[in-house]
Each structure stands twice: as structure tokens, then as C-alpha cells.
Design a protein around this motif. Structure first.
Motif: not given
Length: 191
Positions: A88-103
Motif C-alpha cells: 500500500n506504499n505507506i510506512e509500517l508504523k502508519e499501517y499498524r496504527t490503521r490496522r489496530n484502530k480498525a481491529e
């Protein structure tokens, strides 16, 4: 004693997402209940969260949890955050934050669905005890005018609790009138 509700682990449900769909016509009663709760919670989730979570859990090809009952694999191993952040061409930290919030948001919806399921289940109990926290309804007396006298007796000893049945509305009236919860007597040690 109102027994504690055990809330589902969102990652466990997400891992079984593909299995719920693949074996939808072969699910046992427990799996049907899990799937119903999961899909109701999912339907209350935003489209963005569903896309993000499906990419991680549903699109995975790595199957796990072999089920002889289904002669197949019930769950999938999620795709790593590293792979998805690069895709998705985004930083790992940003992706994890998004995923954690979605979960987290989905977990809240799952908890809500479990609460609703438990409440519905309690409404249709054929026999039950009434509880207020860790106190069990024991007895009460009615006046001549069929009003509850000033004393209602509770006990901490579950074996002394009064068992109500759905044949009369006595327990239902007390539950509503005094804000008591209905609990399954078999669950707490009665037979």
C-alpha cells in the motif's frame, strides 16, 4: 451472580472469516453463532475498515486450523504488516496504527453483538434465577393487595436462590420491577 461475559478475540474471528464463508453450509451450532455475531459486527463496520481487514485476513492464502469436520482448513494466517505496508506504499508504523484502530472498532462491535446475543438468550430461559450483582434472589412476601412487602431477601449462597420458570410471569415481573438479571441456573451450579 451475573456471570462474566467472555468477549471474543477479534483476531480469532478475523482468522476464521474465510472459513465462515467457505463452510457456511456445514458449520456446527457453535460456529454458526460465531459467524452470526461476526457478520453482524462486520456489517456495522466502516467500508474502509472492512477493506483494510479483508486485505490482511481474508486475502491470505496461508490456511491453518485443519478441521476434520469440514475436511478443510477453518482459518487463515494473516498477511504480515510489513508486506501490506509495502504493497500500500505507506510506512509500517502508519499501517499498524490503521490496522489496530480498525481491529479495535471491530472488537467494540463484536462485544456489542455478544451482549445482545446474551441478553436475548436470557430472555428465553425456561428456568432461571434472578441476580443483582453477586446476590441471588431468595424470597419475598406479598401483601394482601399483591404488592411486594418491604423486605426482599437475597443470598450469596447460590443453592438457596429461588428458581423461576417461564410457566409464570412472576420472575419476569420481579426482574423488570427491581432491575434484576436472569441467569441460567445450570450455569451457576443448579440442576
Amino acid at each position: 451472580m451475573s456471570y462474566p461475559v467472555i468477549y471474543p478475540n477479534v483476531k480469532r474471528y478475523l482468522a476464521k472469516w474465510a472459513g465462515f464463508m467457505e463452510y457456511r453450509n456445514e458449520l456446527n451450532e457453535y460456529e454458526k453463532r460465531m459467524a452470526k455475531i461476526f457478520f453482524k459486527a462486520l456489517s456495522a463496520t466502516s467500508k474502509e475498515d472492512i477493506i483494510l481487514l479483508s486485505e490482511k485476513y481474508l486475502d491470505s492464502d496461508h490456511k491453518t486450523q485443519y478441521s476434520p469436520e469440514h475436511d478443510g482448513y477453518m482459518a487463515r494466517l494473516p498477511i504480515t504488516d510489513q508486506i501490506l505496508s509495502e504493497k500500500n506504499n505507506i510506512e509500517l508504523k502508519e499501517y499498524r496504527t490503521r490496522r489496530n484502530k480498525a481491529e479495535y472498532r471491530l472488537q467494540k462491535e463484536l462485544n456489542k453483538q455478544v451482549d445482545e446475543y446474551e441478553e436475548e438468550k436470557r430472555k428465553i430461559l425456561p428456568k432461571y434465577v434472578l441476580c443483582m450483582g453477586r446476590l441471588f434472589f431468595k424470597r419475598y412476601e406479598l401483601s394482601v393487595t399483591r404488592k411486594v412487602k418491604e423486605e426482599i431477601i437475597f443470598t450469596q449462597n447460590i443453592s438457596e436462590a429461588k428458581i423461576f420458570t417461564d410457566e409464570t410471569n412472576e420472575g419476569e415481573e420481579l426482574a423488570i420491577g427491581f432491575g434484576l438479571t436472569k441467569e441460567e441456573p445450570d450455569f451457576i451450579g443448579f440442576k
